[in-house]
Motif scaffolding. Structure first.
Motif, PDB file in Angstrom:
ATOM      1  N   GLU A 161     -55.400 -14.402  -3.308  1.00  9.61           N
ATOM      2  CA  GLU A 161     -55.238 -15.308  -2.167  1.00  9.61           C
ATOM      3  C   GLU A 161     -54.314 -16.486  -2.476  1.00  9.61           C
ATOM      4  OE1 GLU A 161     -59.098 -16.516  -0.788  1.00  9.61           O
ATOM      5  OE2 GLU A 161     -59.865 -14.462  -0.861  1.00  9.61           O
ATOM      6  N   THR A 187     -51.167 -18.757  -2.861  1.00 10.66           N
ATOM      7  CA  THR A 187     -49.833 -18.961  -2.311  1.00 10.66           C
ATOM      8  C   THR A 187     -49.284 -20.220  -2.964  1.00 10.66           C
ATOM      9  OG1 THR A 187     -50.602 -20.368  -0.499  1.00 10.66           O
ATOM     10  CG2 THR A 187     -50.510 -17.980  -0.069  1.00 10.66           C
ATOM     11  N   ARG A 197     -51.070 -23.229  -1.353  1.00 10.50           N
ATOM     12  CA  ARG A 197     -52.461 -23.449  -1.798  1.00 10.50           C
ATOM     13  C   ARG A 197     -52.505 -23.983  -3.220  1.00 10.50           C
ATOM     14  NH1 ARG A 197     -56.815 -18.980  -0.488  1.00 10.50           N
ATOM     15  NH2 ARG A 197     -58.133 -20.752  -1.046  1.00 10.50           N
TER      16      ARG A 197
END
Length: 94
Positions: free
Chosen positions: A42, A44, A47
């Motif tokens: 998850e 990126t 993030r």
């Protein structure tokens, strides 16, 4: 590595990839010693950047990590584990 960074008293970002890393990342965040973990699948740039910014700029996170580090440095986990195991074995081996 999570224990080492917390023992050093620094905010910790956990990027769980396997086994118990997600659990420890959630514990770090719940204790306020780091941001929420970011699972590798998850992650990126946005993030990761936001989480790293929190690690270096959030004073509460640094204070929480520092306080936790003091507690962990005062703990002798190996001696405590040996004592618990020895006491348990005394009852079994009598």
């Amino acid at each position: 590595t999570t224990a080492a960074s917390l023992r050093a008293g620094v905010p910790t970002l956990v990027l769980p990839a396997t086994s118990d890393q997600g659990f420890w990342g959630r514990r770090v965040a719940a204790l306020g010693a780091g941001p929420a973990p970011i699972p590798l699948q998850e992650m990126t740039v946005a993030r990761l950047t936001a989480a790293l910014w929190d690690v270096v700029a959030e004073p509460t996170m640094a204070a929480n990590a520092g306080a936790l580090g003091v507690l962990l440095q005062a703990e002798d986990g190996v001696a405590r584990a040996v004592a618990l195991i020895s006491n348990r074995l005394k009852g079994v081996l009598r």
